[in-house]
Motif scaffolding. Structure first.
Motif, PDB file in Angstrom:
ATOM      1  N   ALA A  99       0.813  -1.213   0.000  1.00 45.00           N
ATOM      2  CA  ALA A  99       0.000   0.000   0.000  1.00 45.00           C
ATOM      3  C   ALA A  99       0.847   1.263   0.000  1.00 45.00           C
ATOM      4  CB  ALA A  99      -0.929   0.010   1.207  1.00 45.00           C
ATOM      5  N   LEU A 100       2.017   1.212   0.612  1.00 45.69           N
ATOM      6  CA  LEU A 100       2.854   2.407   0.745  1.00 45.69           C
ATOM      7  C   LEU A 100       3.990   2.440  -0.265  1.00 45.69           C
ATOM      8  CD1 LEU A 100       2.984   2.538   4.649  1.00 45.69           C
ATOM      9  CD2 LEU A 100       1.485   3.811   3.107  1.00 45.69           C
ATOM     10  N   GLN A 101       3.982   1.521  -1.205  1.00 44.30           N
ATOM     11  CA  GLN A 101       5.051   1.414  -2.191  1.00 44.30           C
ATOM     12  C   GLN A 101       4.620   2.041  -3.523  1.00 44.30           C
ATOM     13  OE1 GLN A 101       8.081   1.459  -3.120  1.00 44.30           O
ATOM     14  NE2 GLN A 101       8.687  -0.450  -2.039  1.00 44.30           N
ATOM     15  N   TYR A 102       5.596   2.249  -4.408  1.00 43.36           N
ATOM     16  CA  TYR A 102       5.271   2.613  -5.778  1.00 43.36           C
ATOM     17  C   TYR A 102       4.386   1.539  -6.411  1.00 43.36           C
ATOM     18  CZ  TYR A 102       8.973   6.194  -5.835  1.00 43.36           C
ATOM     19  OH  TYR A 102       9.749   7.290  -5.590  1.00 43.36           O
ATOM     20  N   SER A 103       3.648   1.943  -7.448  1.00 43.18           N
ATOM     21  CA  SER A 103       2.787   1.017  -8.165  1.00 43.18           C
ATOM     22  C   SER A 103       3.013   1.189  -9.661  1.00 43.18           C
ATOM     23  CB  SER A 103       1.323   1.267  -7.804  1.00 43.18           C
ATOM     24  OG  SER A 103       0.480   0.333  -8.433  1.00 43.18           O
ATOM     25  N   THR A 104       2.292   0.418 -10.440  1.00 45.03           N
ATOM     26  CA  THR A 104       2.389   0.551 -11.888  1.00 45.03           C
ATOM     27  C   THR A 104       1.644   1.801 -12.351  1.00 45.03           C
ATOM     28  OG1 THR A 104       0.396  -0.759 -12.241  1.00 45.03           O
ATOM     29  CG2 THR A 104       2.492  -1.947 -12.178  1.00 45.03           C
ATOM     30  N   THR A 105       2.104   2.368 -13.439  1.00 46.81           N
ATOM     31  CA  THR A 105       1.457   3.566 -13.972  1.00 46.81           C
ATOM     32  C   THR A 105       0.014   3.286 -14.368  1.00 46.81           C
ATOM     33  OG1 THR A 105       3.570   4.418 -14.779  1.00 46.81           O
ATOM     34  CG2 THR A 105       1.582   5.310 -15.795  1.00 46.81           C
ATOM     35  N   GLU A 106      -0.250   2.110 -14.914  1.00 47.72           N
ATOM     36  CA  GLU A 106      -1.596   1.800 -15.405  1.00 47.72           C
ATOM     37  C   GLU A 106      -2.614   1.694 -14.283  1.00 47.72           C
ATOM     38  OE1 GLU A 106       1.308   0.826 -18.450  1.00 47.72           O
ATOM     39  OE2 GLU A 106       1.162   0.331 -16.306  1.00 47.72           O
ATOM     40  N   GLY A 107      -2.178   1.381 -13.072  1.00 45.71           N
ATOM     41  CA  GLY A 107      -3.087   1.263 -11.944  1.00 45.71           C
ATOM     42  C   GLY A 107      -3.056  -0.118 -11.327  1.00 45.71           C
ATOM     43  N   ALA A 131       4.005  12.607 -15.719  1.00 46.11           N
ATOM     44  CA  ALA A 131       3.329  13.581 -14.858  1.00 46.11           C
ATOM     45  C   ALA A 131       3.442  13.234 -13.379  1.00 46.11           C
ATOM     46  CB  ALA A 131       1.853  13.685 -15.259  1.00 46.11           C
ATOM     47  N   ASP A 132       3.117  11.966 -13.012  1.00 41.84           N
ATOM     48  CA  ASP A 132       3.111  11.639 -11.583  1.00 41.84           C
ATOM     49  C   ASP A 132       3.476  10.185 -11.286  1.00 41.84           C
ATOM     50  OD1 ASP A 132       0.843  10.251 -12.372  1.00 41.84           O
ATOM     51  OD2 ASP A 132      -0.523  11.247 -10.986  1.00 41.84           O
ATOM     52  N   LEU A 133       4.012   9.465 -12.253  1.00 37.95           N
ATOM     53  CA  LEU A 133       4.374   8.051 -12.139  1.00 37.95           C
ATOM     54  C   LEU A 133       3.159   7.155 -11.970  1.00 37.95           C
ATOM     55  CD1 LEU A 133       7.611   8.017  -9.947  1.00 37.95           C
ATOM     56  CD2 LEU A 133       7.416   7.984 -12.437  1.00 37.95           C
ATOM     57  N   HIS A 134       2.340   7.413 -10.964  1.00 34.59           N
ATOM     58  CA  HIS A 134       1.130   6.611 -10.754  1.00 34.59           C
ATOM     59  C   HIS A 134       0.252   7.306  -9.725  1.00 34.59           C
ATOM     60  CE1 HIS A 134       2.198   5.036  -6.721  1.00 34.59           C
ATOM     61  NE2 HIS A 134       3.446   5.077  -7.182  1.00 34.59           N
ATOM     62  N   THR A 135      -1.018   6.922  -9.707  1.00 36.54           N
ATOM     63  CA  THR A 135      -1.960   7.406  -8.703  1.00 36.54           C
ATOM     64  C   THR A 135      -1.652   6.710  -7.377  1.00 36.54           C
ATOM     65  OG1 THR A 135      -3.640   7.869 -10.375  1.00 36.54           O
ATOM     66  CG2 THR A 135      -4.426   7.478  -8.138  1.00 36.54           C
ATOM     67  N   PRO A 136      -1.773   7.402  -6.227  1.00 39.03           N
ATOM     68  CA  PRO A 136      -1.371   6.813  -4.944  1.00 39.03           C
ATOM     69  C   PRO A 136      -1.890   5.394  -4.721  1.00 39.03           C
ATOM     70  CG  PRO A 136      -1.893   9.111  -4.620  1.00 39.03           C
ATOM     71  CD  PRO A 136      -2.209   8.807  -6.055  1.00 39.03           C
ATOM     72  N   THR A 137      -0.968   4.504  -4.413  1.00 41.85           N
ATOM     73  CA  THR A 137      -1.284   3.085  -4.269  1.00 41.85           C
ATOM     74  C   THR A 137      -2.300   2.834  -3.175  1.00 41.85           C
ATOM     75  OG1 THR A 137       1.031   2.677  -4.878  1.00 41.85           O
ATOM     76  CG2 THR A 137      -0.241   0.797  -4.080  1.00 41.85           C
ATOM     77  N   VAL A 138      -2.120   3.460  -2.021  1.00 42.63           N
ATOM     78  CA  VAL A 138      -3.009   3.194  -0.891  1.00 42.63           C
ATOM     79  C   VAL A 138      -4.447   3.589  -1.230  1.00 42.63           C
ATOM     80  CG1 VAL A 138      -2.539   5.430   0.241  1.00 42.63           C
ATOM     81  CG2 VAL A 138      -3.311   3.468   1.599  1.00 42.63           C
ATOM     82  N   ASN A 139      -4.635   4.666  -1.968  1.00 42.25           N
ATOM     83  CA  ASN A 139      -5.989   5.067  -2.353  1.00 42.25           C
ATOM     84  C   ASN A 139      -6.620   4.042  -3.289  1.00 42.25           C
ATOM     85  OD1 ASN A 139      -5.281   7.314  -0.922  1.00 42.25           O
ATOM     86  ND2 ASN A 139      -5.525   8.766  -2.603  1.00 42.25           N
ATOM     87  N   GLN A 140      -5.819   3.543  -4.231  1.00 42.39           N
ATOM     88  CA  GLN A 140      -6.344   2.545  -5.165  1.00 42.39           C
ATOM     89  C   GLN A 140      -6.732   1.259  -4.445  1.00 42.39           C
ATOM     90  OE1 GLN A 140      -4.483   2.086  -9.118  1.00 42.39           O
ATOM     91  NE2 GLN A 140      -2.899   3.457  -8.381  1.00 42.39           N
ATOM     92  N   LEU A 141      -5.863   0.799  -3.552  1.00 43.91           N
ATOM     93  CA  LEU A 141      -6.161  -0.440  -2.842  1.00 43.91           C
ATOM     94  C   LEU A 141      -7.359  -0.271  -1.922  1.00 43.91           C
ATOM     95  CD1 LEU A 141      -2.559  -1.713  -1.983  1.00 43.91           C
ATOM     96  CD2 LEU A 141      -4.115  -2.577  -3.742  1.00 43.91           C
ATOM     97  N   ALA A 142      -7.488   0.890  -1.292  1.00 42.59           N
ATOM     98  CA  ALA A 142      -8.637   1.132  -0.421  1.00 42.59           C
ATOM     99  C   ALA A 142      -9.926   1.139  -1.231  1.00 42.59           C
ATOM    100  CB  ALA A 142      -8.463   2.446   0.329  1.00 42.59           C
ATOM    101  N   ALA A 143      -9.898   1.759  -2.408  1.00 44.79           N
ATOM    102  CA  ALA A 143     -11.094   1.777  -3.251  1.00 44.79           C
ATOM    103  C   ALA A 143     -11.456   0.367  -3.712  1.00 44.79           C
ATOM    104  CB  ALA A 143     -10.875   2.691  -4.445  1.00 44.79           C
TER     105      ALA A 143
END
Length: 406
Positions: free
Chosen positions: A73-81, A275-287
């Motif tokens: 959750a606190l790590q980098y993620s893939t750009t695609e999501g 632009a931003d590498l990826h959208t925040p991982t923790v937000n994606q996993l929480a959603a």
């Protein structure tokens, strides 16, 4: 003896890029800066009602994700999501009649970022973009920042006119049409199914990208759902569908997505990486966890019931609040209602006078790519209770009384 060194010559720094100098600030932000006072009943913002957020459910998903997989959750993620989120979003799109796989989607930091990525991937300075008239303001800003020439498509209370669209495509040779066909911002209108099919046919016949923005489509209060343009014959290989959790879950998550054909989606992923590498991982996993553990559709149904009452309260009070001769939309869903006052009212000039009565709206003029209709205004009906709406419209009536123009 102390020797004082002469002050170095002070040359100006290099100028901003031409695109930054030409676009300027947000006219709505500038106009409405004075409405932040808590006593103002603010019909101006496009803000979902915060008391209706499922704060407890969202908090629980964050706790679960951080407890069970904190490193991920606190790590980098893939750009695609995150794959789990893209799979859940793909399932939801497929269930609504648009067969979609996880690899068809790119997760974005809000759907506003998706607009910026599309502008980067598709537009050269001087390219022509077609938009609704009036149009979502932030889309006008995104296309303007890319250096595009923005041309409005004529329409009526139902939306764009497909015949006028085809004439403009032939004459202007645009790259894309941008549309919010369902509960449009700012007007609240919905493009009928027949016109959607005609728009898809024009795009197929004439060679045109369609950017279909759908942040409000789940907030339906009356009538039957209309299919996405992206699902219609002729549009399959040339429509980008944008979605968002901002209006149905919470805008602070900053989670959106785009569904696009492969080459364009990959170009947008490259632009996002820059632009931003990826959208925040923790937000994606929480959603993704929220979609797995909670019934988002049931939550949206509850929210829609409250919003329907608020829309009805505004519609009931408007006849006594606006000047005689005014007209307004009756949206079947979404968040906004669009009103037109009689001549010679100028809603931009009148706003300071109205704000002195502790109520605010958005003047219509900034939403136009071409000649603005200065008698128009946008009202958001979802943020206040029915009682606050009634009081706000009483204040608006007082603020509009007297001189129509500035």
């Amino acid at each position: 003896m102390t020797v004082t060194e002469p002050a170095p010559a002070h040359s100006p720094v290099p100028p901003l890029a031409a695109r930054a100098r030409s676009v300027g600030g947000s006219p709505v932000r500038d106009i409405l800066a004075v409405t932040a006072r808590p006593e103002v009943i603010n019909f101006a913002g496009g803000l979902p009602a915060p008391e209706l957020f499922d704060a407890a459910g969202i908090a629980a998903t964050y706790r679960a994700v951080l407890a069970e997989e904190p490193a991920r959750a606190l790590q980098y993620s893939t750009t695609e999501g995150e794959p789990t989120l893209r799979a859940a979003l793909a399932d939801r799109a497929t269930a609504r009649g648009l067969p979609t796989g996880p690899d068809d989607l790119l997760v974005t930091t809000g759907s506003q970022q998706a607009l910026s990525l599309l502008a980067t991937a598709l537009l050269e300075p001087g390219d022509t973009v077609l938009v609704e008239d009036p149009c979502y303001l932030a889309a006008l800003q995104a296309f303007g920042f890319a250096g595009a020439r923005v041309v409005p498509v004529p329409g009526d209370e139902h939306g764009v006119d497909p015949e006028a669209l085809e004439e403009l495509v032939v004459r202007e040779r645009p790259k894309l049409l941008y549309t919010v066909p369902t509960f449009q911002n700012p007007t609240g209108r919905t493009l009928p199914a027949g016109r959607r099919a005609a728009v898809a046919a024009v795009a197929a016949r004439r060679g045109l990208w369609i950017v279909e923005d759908d942040p409000y489509g789940q907030l339906r209060y009356d009538g039957e759902r209309v299919p996405w343009i992206a699902s219609l014959p002729g549009a399959e290989d040339r429509t980008v569908l944008l979605g968002s959790f901002s209006k149905v879950m919470a805008p602070g998550l900053r989670l959106g997505w785009l569904r696009a054909p492969g080459e364009l989606r990959r170009a947008c992923a490259v632009a996002k990486q820059a632009a931003d590498l990826h959208t925040p991982t923790v937000n994606q996993l929480a959603a993704a966890r929220y979609l797995a553990d909670h019934d988002l559709d049931a939550h949206v149904t509850r929210v829609s019931g409250v919003y329907r009452e608020r829309r009805d309260a505004m519609l009931a009070a408007l006849p006594g609040a606006l000047p005689e001769g005014s007209v307004w939309t009756r949206p079947e869903g979404g968040m906004f209602l669009w009103a037109r006052l009689p001549e010679p009212y100028d809603t931009t000039a009148l706003l300071p006078q109205v704000v002195r009565h502790d109520v605010a709206y958005v003047p219509g003029a900034p939403f136009y790519a071409g000649t603005p209709d200065r008698t128009t205004l946008r009202l958001c009906f979802v943020t206040q209770t029915p009682e606050e709406i009634e009081e706000g419209l009483r204040r608006l009536s007082k603020g509009l009384a007297g001189t129509p123009g500035a």
